[in-house]
Motif scaffolding. Structure first.
Motif, short mmCIF file in Angstrom:
data_model
loop_
_atom_site.label_atom_id
_atom_site.label_comp_id
_atom_site.label_asym_id
_atom_site.label_seq_id
_atom_site.Cartn_x
_atom_site.Cartn_y
_atom_site.Cartn_z
N GLY A 190 0.66 -1.56 0.19
CA GLY A 190 0.25 -0.16 0.47
C GLY A 190 0.82 1.45 0.20
O GLY A 190 2.00 1.03 0.74
N ALA A 191 0.62 2.09 -0.57
CA ALA A 191 1.10 3.11 -0.40
C ALA A 191 1.37 4.32 0.89
O ALA A 191 0.50 4.21 1.03
N PRO A 192 1.92 4.86 0.72
CA PRO A 192 2.14 6.02 2.14
C PRO A 192 0.33 6.75 2.33
O PRO A 192 -0.30 6.31 3.48
N THR A 193 0.19 7.31 1.71
CA THR A 193 -1.13 7.93 2.09
C THR A 193 -1.98 7.29 2.09
O THR A 193 -3.15 6.98 2.92
N THR A 194 -2.38 6.04 1.56
CA THR A 194 -3.42 5.03 1.74
C THR A 194 -3.65 4.27 2.66
O THR A 194 -4.49 4.04 3.35
N LEU A 195 -2.31 3.93 3.13
CA LEU A 195 -2.23 3.68 4.29
C LEU A 195 -2.36 4.29 5.70
O LEU A 195 -3.30 3.94 6.74
N SER A 242 -5.16 3.47 -3.54
CA SER A 242 -6.66 3.30 -3.13
C SER A 242 -6.74 4.74 -3.27
O SER A 242 -8.59 5.22 -3.42
N TRP A 243 -6.38 5.64 -1.97
CA TRP A 243 -7.63 6.63 -1.74
C TRP A 243 -6.51 8.40 -1.85
O TRP A 243 -6.90 9.18 -0.98
N ALA A 244 -5.81 8.33 -2.95
CA ALA A 244 -4.70 9.65 -3.21
C ALA A 244 -5.65 9.96 -3.77
O ALA A 244 -6.21 11.19 -3.73
N GLY A 245 -7.19 9.79 -4.27
CA GLY A 245 -7.69 10.24 -5.13
C GLY A 245 -8.94 11.21 -3.98
O GLY A 245 -9.29 12.62 -4.85
N ARG A 294 -5.31 18.53 -6.12
CA ARG A 294 -3.89 18.28 -6.77
C ARG A 294 -2.98 18.85 -5.63
O ARG A 294 -1.53 18.16 -5.57
N ALA A 295 -2.92 20.11 -5.36
CA ALA A 295 -1.87 20.43 -3.91
C ALA A 295 -1.48 19.68 -3.20
O ALA A 295 0.27 18.98 -2.96
N GLN A 296 -2.17 18.80 -2.71
CA GLN A 296 -2.28 17.72 -1.67
C GLN A 296 -1.32 16.47 -2.62
O GLN A 296 -0.24 15.42 -1.88
N PHE A 297 -1.22 15.87 -3.49
CA PHE A 297 -1.37 14.89 -4.40
C PHE A 297 0.48 15.61 -4.35
O PHE A 297 1.01 14.90 -4.23
N ALA A 298 0.55 16.59 -4.94
CA ALA A 298 1.88 17.10 -5.40
C ALA A 298 2.80 17.49 -4.22
O ALA A 298 3.93 16.96 -4.01
N ALA A 349 -9.28 7.13 -9.34
CA ALA A 349 -10.31 8.30 -9.00
C ALA A 349 -9.09 9.34 -9.40
O ALA A 349 -9.12 10.32 -8.20
N SER A 350 -8.20 9.60 -9.91
CA SER A 350 -7.01 10.71 -9.73
C SER A 350 -6.54 11.36 -10.99
O SER A 350 -5.62 11.90 -10.96
N GLY A 351 -7.71 11.19 -11.94
CA GLY A 351 -7.91 12.23 -13.45
C GLY A 351 -7.91 12.98 -13.11
O GLY A 351 -6.88 14.27 -13.54
#
Ligand code: 1CP
Length: 328
Positions: A135-140, A198-201, A205-209, A233-235
């Motif tokens: 799992g990626a850090p954000t999703t965990l 799974s939940w990065a979406g 945008r800024a929080q992803f960046a 869901a990260s379009g």
């Protein structure tokens, strides 16, 4: 070279390799039978059972990869976090500060997953790739703060704005821990690894960046096998995904593969048939899969997959139709 690995390296192939997210899951009657005997955690922690489950879909279908049977929460248990499954993960919610103090996974705790990878690698046909994952850090972090699945993880989003430093430290810690976990999987023979975000979406945008992207990048940095990053869901930040530095990006069904590919640039792409299509009928499955193939246009670097996990009500024969269509 195994077809999946060739595709991840964007080498030309006659046809794209295919595997399916959640391919060893509840849509298979033989999986449900095994699970009647073994609760989920027990199945994951017993390499005999986990190997058998991992191989189930390969006994039925001509797939190009086996993905090790485990969960994104499995390594957290080896970091001292208690997790139950019913069916999704349940745990006592933690604070970002506590997450930042978690240790690396205890090697003995992840050994069942590592041993399963070794055994699967020894048992699959030489052209079948073994996929490890984390799992990626954000999703965990989403699960650790929330304590379970959620529609849009408000505790994660609250922490991102109210405790930015502790949240950022928690993501750094999880990235280091998952990097070492993936590295151990590669050492045991995983040919490629997928990072599930799974939940990065749910982020902006800024929080992803600023957070999700860099922590995913740190997790995959300099791993010695091809990497796949999947954030459904990260379009709204598709153009930012390449900052993760993965070899391949998983696409859900919301965006046509050709358009997404243009935005992503010189990388491989994986996807993106809507899993709901497998709930229809053989003709619709053939027609819709042909459209995905047409949109991918035979370009090197396409890995055929669904846009998310296979639905539990899918008739297994429908997956057979899909595999035959892609291989035909
Ligand atoms: O048998 C059962 O009832 C348990 C259901 C189940 C299964 C089959 C869970 C609980 N985990 C798994 C295995 C699993 N999970 C795999 C195995 C390999 C394969 O794909 O065949 C993988 C890769 C995962 C990854 C996973 N777990 C993700 C990322 C993929 C995605 O769906 O976005 C996520 C978000 C989880 C959390 C989780 N674990 C289980 C469930 C039902 C869920 C999601 C639902 C929730 O959040 O409550």
């Amino acid at each position: 070279m195994k077809p999946l690995i060739a595709a991840l390296r964007r080498q030309p192939l006659e046809r794209p390799p295919i595997w399916v997210m959640r391919q060893a899951g509840r849509y298979l009657p033989e999986y449900r039978r095994i699970r009647e005997q073994h609760p989920f955690r027990e199945a994951v922690s017993d390499p005999d059972v986990a190997t058998e489950i991992t191989l189930l879909p390969l006994r039925r279908f001509d797939l190009d990869a086996a993905i090790v049977f485990a969960d994104i929460m499995t390594p957290l248990e080896a970091m001292g976090v208690e997790v139950e499954y019913s069916p999704g993960p349940r745990l006592r919610p933690m604070s970002p500060g506590k997450v930042a103090e978690l240790p690396d996974p205890d090697p003995a705790g992840i050994e069942p997953v590592i041993e399963t990878i070794r055994r699967v690698g020894a048992q699959v046909a030489p052209e079948v790739a073994v996929i490890g994952f984390a799992g990626a850090p954000t999703t965990l972090l989403a699960y650790l703060l929330e304590g379970s699945g959620s529609k849009d993880f408000p505790r994660l989003r609250r922490a991102l704005v109210s405790q930015p430093r502790a949240t950022s430290a928690a993501l750094v810690r999880l990235a280091e821990a998952m990097r070492s976990y993936l590295s151990a999987q590669i050492g045991a023979g995983a040919d490629a690894v997928q990072l599930f975000d799974s939940w990065a979406g749910v982020l902006s945008r800024a929080q992803f960046a600023d957070l999700a992207g860099p922590s995913a990048a740190a997790t995959l940095e300099r791993l010695e096998a091809p990497t796949i990053y999947f954030a459904p869901a990260s379009g709204h930040f598709l153009d930012l995904l390449p900052m993760v530095g993965a070899d391949c990006y998983g696409l859900d069904w919301r965006i046509p593969i050709d358009r997404a590919w243009k935005t992503l640039g010189e990388v491989a792409v994986q996807g993106n048939l809507d899993p709901a299509v497998l709930l229809t009928d053989p003709d619709t499955i053939r027609r819709t899969a042909a459209r995905v193939l047409e949109e991918a246009g035979g370009r090197p670097g396409h890995v055929f997959n669904l846009g998310h996990g296979i639905h539990r009500d899918t008739p297994p024969e429908h997956l057979q139709v899909l595999v035959e269509t892609v291989k035909g």
